[in-house]
Design a protein around this motif. Structure first.
Motif, short mmCIF file in Angstrom:
data_model
loop_
_atom_site.label_atom_id
_atom_site.label_comp_id
_atom_site.label_asym_id
_atom_site.label_seq_id
_atom_site.Cartn_x
_atom_site.Cartn_y
_atom_site.Cartn_z
N GLY A 253 0.87 -1.33 -0.08
CA GLY A 253 -0.09 -0.12 -0.08
C GLY A 253 0.77 1.34 -0.20
O GLY A 253 1.37 1.63 -0.91
N GLY A 254 1.19 1.87 1.14
CA GLY A 254 1.83 3.16 1.28
C GLY A 254 3.09 3.20 0.61
O GLY A 254 3.55 4.14 -0.33
N ALA A 255 3.88 2.12 0.53
CA ALA A 255 5.30 2.14 -0.06
C ALA A 255 4.99 1.98 -1.65
O ALA A 255 6.17 2.48 -2.41
CB ALA A 255 6.22 1.11 0.29
N ALA A 256 3.85 1.91 -2.24
CA ALA A 256 3.82 1.81 -3.66
C ALA A 256 3.38 3.01 -4.11
O ALA A 256 3.58 3.22 -5.48
CB ALA A 256 2.59 0.78 -3.86
N LEU A 257 3.40 4.09 -3.39
CA LEU A 257 3.05 5.31 -3.81
C LEU A 257 4.52 6.05 -3.92
O LEU A 257 4.49 7.24 -4.54
CB LEU A 257 2.20 6.19 -2.89
N ASN A 258 5.52 5.59 -3.82
CA ASN A 258 6.87 6.00 -4.31
C ASN A 258 7.79 5.10 -5.04
O ASN A 258 7.64 3.93 -4.61
CB ASN A 258 7.66 6.30 -2.81
N ALA A 259 7.85 5.53 -6.41
CA ALA A 259 8.33 4.55 -7.46
C ALA A 259 9.64 3.92 -6.84
O ALA A 259 9.80 2.61 -6.96
CB ALA A 259 8.64 5.34 -8.73
N GLU A 260 10.70 4.64 -6.09
CA GLU A 260 11.78 3.94 -5.62
C GLU A 260 11.66 2.91 -4.75
O GLU A 260 12.27 2.07 -4.65
CB GLU A 260 12.77 5.04 -5.19
N ASP A 261 10.80 3.50 -3.61
CA ASP A 261 10.45 2.51 -2.46
C ASP A 261 9.73 1.07 -2.97
O ASP A 261 10.23 -0.13 -2.79
CB ASP A 261 9.57 2.99 -1.55
N PHE A 262 8.83 1.42 -3.92
CA PHE A 262 8.03 0.02 -4.60
C PHE A 262 9.12 -0.88 -5.34
O PHE A 262 9.22 -2.08 -5.26
CB PHE A 262 6.95 0.60 -5.65
N VAL A 263 9.90 -0.07 -6.22
CA VAL A 263 10.79 -1.20 -6.89
C VAL A 263 12.20 -1.51 -6.11
O VAL A 263 12.47 -2.81 -6.50
CB VAL A 263 11.41 -0.32 -8.34
N ALA A 264 12.28 -1.05 -4.98
CA ALA A 264 13.22 -1.56 -4.12
C ALA A 264 12.71 -2.78 -3.63
O ALA A 264 13.27 -3.80 -3.59
CB ALA A 264 13.61 -0.51 -3.01
N ILE A 265 11.32 -2.85 -3.26
CA ILE A 265 10.86 -4.01 -2.86
C ILE A 265 10.62 -5.03 -3.70
O ILE A 265 10.87 -6.20 -3.49
CB ILE A 265 9.24 -3.51 -2.20
N VAL A 266 10.43 -4.79 -5.03
CA VAL A 266 10.40 -5.65 -6.21
C VAL A 266 11.69 -6.28 -6.26
O VAL A 266 11.96 -7.40 -6.46
CB VAL A 266 10.19 -4.80 -7.63
N ASN A 267 12.92 -5.63 -5.94
CA ASN A 267 14.22 -5.80 -5.83
C ASN A 267 14.48 -6.56 -4.87
O ASN A 267 15.64 -7.09 -4.85
CB ASN A 267 15.19 -4.80 -6.15
N ALA A 268 13.66 -6.82 -3.92
CA ALA A 268 14.03 -7.63 -2.77
C ALA A 268 14.19 -8.97 -2.99
O ALA A 268 14.58 -9.78 -2.02
CB ALA A 268 12.69 -7.38 -1.73
N PHE A 269 13.71 -9.39 -4.17
CA PHE A 269 13.71 -10.95 -4.67
C PHE A 269 15.06 -11.28 -4.83
O PHE A 269 15.79 -10.61 -5.57
CB PHE A 269 12.56 -11.03 -5.46
#
Ligand code: PEP
Length: 252
Positions: A236-252
């Motif tokens: 939710g919240g972290a998806a509103l910031n592109a860098e944070d969201f893609v950092a989560i994608v990159n967590a894999f």
């Protein structure tokens, strides 16, 4: 093989220009990302769906709706039908989010109908469920989650699960900054997979992606995603910031 998925639920945030901007930023960062196998989904509000589909067309980012009505069409003022979503290129829908359950009175029976309609339209469903704090405190979390899954999904044939992604979202962790510990997430995800396996067999259960949702951030995503039954996140919240969201994608 089940897929790793990171989906961003933008909720009722971002006007048209902010939506296009964020979608393009996400697409650009995903393109640069080294993570190849993870499916990335963003879910803007209904009014911005079509423009976000266009803004992400040439990218790997898929677009989902946050909700949908169960009827094909008709006198349901303010609602959106599955055919309308498909006509603008949206093939995935989030159903059962705790905010829909809490603020709009959506219950298991209604959600079962929505799931049926989505599947009849060959759409993919991200089906959300999870216990409230009181349930967790009284040790009833598994009972609650089991009944939410059974009531809304267990009338389906096994083949339907090819189009279903499950999202375990403990309500006490959504938007609160409080996250389930990686162990709590793993325990529940293993329980969910066992529940599926008892009903449909291990082959089906092993193929279903189960996402965790609840205050996932770049700082905690690696640990949560490292758990064997956690196949990604609904953010939710972290998806509103592109860098944070893609950092989560990159967590894999
Ligand atoms: C959500 O709303 O699905 C969610 C997980 O929100 P947040 O990440 O902000 O807790």
């Amino acid at each position: 093989m089940r897929k790793n998925i990171v989906a961003g639920n933008w909720k009722m945030n971002n006007d048209l220009s902010a939506s296009k901007k964020l979608a393009k930023q996400v697409a650009k960062l995903v393109k640069k990302s080294k993570v190849k196998g993870t499916k990335v989904i963003i879910a803007p509000t209904f009014v911005n769906l079509e423009r976000v589909v266009k803004a992400t067309k040439k990218s790997k980012v898929k677009v989902a709706a946050q909700n949908m009505h169960f009827a094909e069409s008709g006198a349901f003022t303010g609602e959106i039908a599955p055919g309308m979503l498909k006509s603008i290129g949206v093939k995935t829908v989030i159903l059962g989010h705790s905010e829909r359950r809490e603020y709009f009175g959506e219950d298991d029976a209604l959600l079962a109908k929505k799931v049926d309609t989505a599947l009849q339209h060959n759409m993919d469903v991200i089906f959300c469920f999870g216990e409230v704090l009181e349930d967790r405190k009284s040790g009833k979390q598994e009972q609650v989650v089991e009944s939410q899954i059974k009531n809304a999904l267990f009338h389906l044939e096994a083949a339907a699960f090819k189009n279903i992604v499950l999202a375990y979202e403990p309500v006490w962790a959504i938007g609160t900054g409080e996250t389930a510990s990686p162990e709590q997430a793993q325990d529940m995800h293993a329980f969910i997979r066992k529940t599926l396996s008892d009903k449909y067999g291990a082959n089906v259960a092993d193929e279903v992606s189960i996402l965790y949702g609840g205050s996932v951030k770049p700082a905690n995503a690696v640990e949560i995603f490292s758990k064997p039954d956690v196949d990604g996140g609904l953010i939710g919240g972290a998806a509103l910031n592109a860098e944070d969201f893609v950092a989560i994608v990159n967590a894999f």
